[in-house]
Write an enzyme that holds these catalytic residues in place. Structure first.
Site, PDB file in Angstrom:
ATOM      1  N   LYS A 145     103.927 -40.341  45.096  1.00  0.00           N
ATOM      2  CA  LYS A 145     103.313 -41.673  45.132  1.00  0.00           C
ATOM      3  C   LYS A 145     104.330 -42.777  45.429  1.00  0.00           C
ATOM      4  O   LYS A 145     105.533 -42.595  45.260  1.00  0.00           O
ATOM      5  CB  LYS A 145     102.586 -41.951  43.815  1.00  0.00           C
ATOM      6  CG  LYS A 145     101.283 -41.165  43.718  1.00  0.00           C
ATOM      7  CD  LYS A 145     100.456 -41.510  42.510  1.00  0.00           C
ATOM      8  CE  LYS A 145      99.171 -40.673  42.524  1.00  0.00           C
ATOM      9  NZ  LYS A 145      98.365 -40.856  41.310  1.00  0.00           N
ATOM     10  N   ARG A 181      99.722 -33.121  37.741  1.00  0.00           N
ATOM     11  CA  ARG A 181      99.046 -32.980  39.036  1.00  0.00           C
ATOM     12  C   ARG A 181     100.082 -33.192  40.135  1.00  0.00           C
ATOM     13  O   ARG A 181     100.611 -34.294  40.272  1.00  0.00           O
ATOM     14  CB  ARG A 181      97.909 -34.002  39.136  1.00  0.00           C
ATOM     15  CG  ARG A 181      97.091 -33.886  40.413  1.00  0.00           C
ATOM     16  CD  ARG A 181      96.005 -34.940  40.448  1.00  0.00           C
ATOM     17  NE  ARG A 181      95.223 -34.863  41.660  1.00  0.00           N
ATOM     18  CZ  ARG A 181      95.593 -35.366  42.824  1.00  0.00           C
ATOM     19  NH1 ARG A 181      96.748 -35.989  42.939  1.00  0.00           N
ATOM     20  NH2 ARG A 181      94.818 -35.252  43.881  1.00  0.00           N
TER      21      ARG A 181
HETATM   22  C1  7PJ Z   1      95.288 -38.718  41.028  1.00  0.00           C
HETATM   23  C2  7PJ Z   1      94.090 -38.013  41.100  1.00  0.00           C
HETATM   24  C3  7PJ Z   1      95.884 -38.928  39.747  1.00  0.00           C
HETATM   25  C4  7PJ Z   1      94.025 -37.707  38.830  1.00  0.00           C
HETATM   26  C5  7PJ Z   1      94.687 -38.634  43.081  1.00  0.00           C
HETATM   27  C6  7PJ Z   1      97.329 -38.905  45.224  1.00  0.00           C
HETATM   28  C7  7PJ Z   1      96.099 -39.734  45.244  1.00  0.00           C
HETATM   29  N1  7PJ Z   1      93.460 -37.513  40.025  1.00  0.00           N
HETATM   30  N2  7PJ Z   1      93.728 -37.978  42.407  1.00  0.00           N
HETATM   31  N3  7PJ Z   1      95.207 -38.397  38.690  1.00  0.00           N
HETATM   32  N4  7PJ Z   1      95.663 -39.081  42.276  1.00  0.00           N
HETATM   33  N5  7PJ Z   1      93.440 -37.232  37.728  1.00  0.00           N
HETATM   34  O1  7PJ Z   1      97.310 -37.699  45.061  1.00  0.00           O
HETATM   35  O2  7PJ Z   1      98.402 -39.533  45.413  1.00  0.00           O
HETATM   36  O3  7PJ Z   1      96.930 -39.555  39.550  1.00  0.00           O
HETATM   37  S1  7PJ Z   1      94.612 -38.862  44.788  1.00  0.00           S
END
Ligand code: 7PJ
Length: 279
Positions: A225, A260
């Site tokens: 990010k 994640r």
């Molecule tokens: C996140 C997500 C996060 C959760 C995305 C990316 C954008 N779901 N989906 N937490 N980010 N729970 O992967 O940079 O931070 S999409």
């Protein structure tokens, strides 16, 4: 403060004694970091297999890009992208499957296709989302976002970001509990980068121990990010690997139970070194 030892994912018990890695599987043509490379079902499957072989405990399937500035994806497009992938993954892999969506119709179709976790960046605020979550048995990740992806980075504003994010997350968790969702099915996530300045992200990251103590397992997503790029003086997305892995390790040390990430193998290596060599 209760210690959450397992997450109930549609009857499958996911142990949370140590950190669990959730591998990101984007099936969007416009995802900002994978550029749609996994758009095809076969490519998505190969990527998922590799992440499981590297140690991912959850695969998070997403068909709607939520990067800053992204436009909403029509329902049918999102269904067409994610459902065939989920069906194939379910037939092949013994791993928790998560659906990254904010649309109740996609949640329901994904649960029917075998998903065992709902991951909603919109925190179940869409009309009907709470009902879908409550009517099934899947785990539910409630994430905080201020605004909507299209405009969320224009002017994020909080008087106390940590208090406001905590209040939102516990409020949504209590709404789930009151609808009959077991506590063991709920995960919280402060939503790094979703309607937050760098300062907000840093305040939240430093508050992870407190957020991890709200009574639910905490999920953290910082992989690749802008927060990482900014901390490194403006690194492009292709040069954020070490920063991302280091941040994931720090999040785990601060109490996050689910990480994640895009780079599963490298993140697992960091966690393994901590476990084997750590004090
Ligand atoms: C996140 C997500 C996060 C959760 C995305 C990316 C954008 N779901 N989906 N937490 N980010 N729970 O992967 O940079 O931070 S999409």
């Amino acid at each position: 403060m209760t210690e959450e030892r397992v997450l109930d994912c549609a009857g499958r018990s996911l142990p949370l004694d140590g950190p669990v890695v959730m591998g990101v599987l984007n099936v969007t043509p416009d995802s900002f970091s994978d550029g749609g490379r996994h758009a095809g079902v076969e490519a998505a499957l190969a990527h998922a297999r590799a992440m499981v072989a590297s140690g991912a405990g959850i695969i998070d399937v997403g068909g709607e890009s939520t990067r800053p500035g992204a436009e909403p994806v029509p329902l049918q497009h999102e269904l067409d992208r994610v459902i065939p992938v989920l069906e194939r993954l379910r037939a092949e892999l013994d791993v928790v499957l998560s659906i990254d969506t904010s649309k109740p119709e996609v949640m329901q179709a994904a649960l029917d296709a075998g998903a065992e976790m709902i991951n909603d960046v919109n925190g179940l605020r869409a009309p009907g989302a709470m009902q879908v979550a409550a009517s099934g048995t899947a785990a539910v990740c409630v994430m905080h976002m201020q605004g909507q992806p299209r405009s969320m980075q224009e002017q994020p504003h909080y008087s106390d970001v940590v208090a406001e994010v905590s209040d939102f997350l516990t409020g949504q968790a209590e709404a789930l509990l009151s609808r009959g969702v077991a506590r063991e099915r709920i995960v919280l996530d402060p939503g790094f980068g979703f309607g937050k300045t760098q300062e907000h992200n840093l305040a939240l990251f430093r508050s992870l121990p407190g957020l991890a103590g709200l009574g639910y397992p905490l999920l953290v997503g910082v992989s690749r990010k802008s927060m990482i790029g900014n901390a490194l003086g403006g690194r492009p997305v292709t040069e954020r690997l070490v920063g991302s892995v280091t941040a994931a390790l720090l999040a785990a040390r601060a109490g996050a139970r689910i990480l994640r990430v895009h780079d599963v193998r490298e993140t697992m290596d960091a966690l393994t070194i901590q476990r084997v060599l750590g004090a």
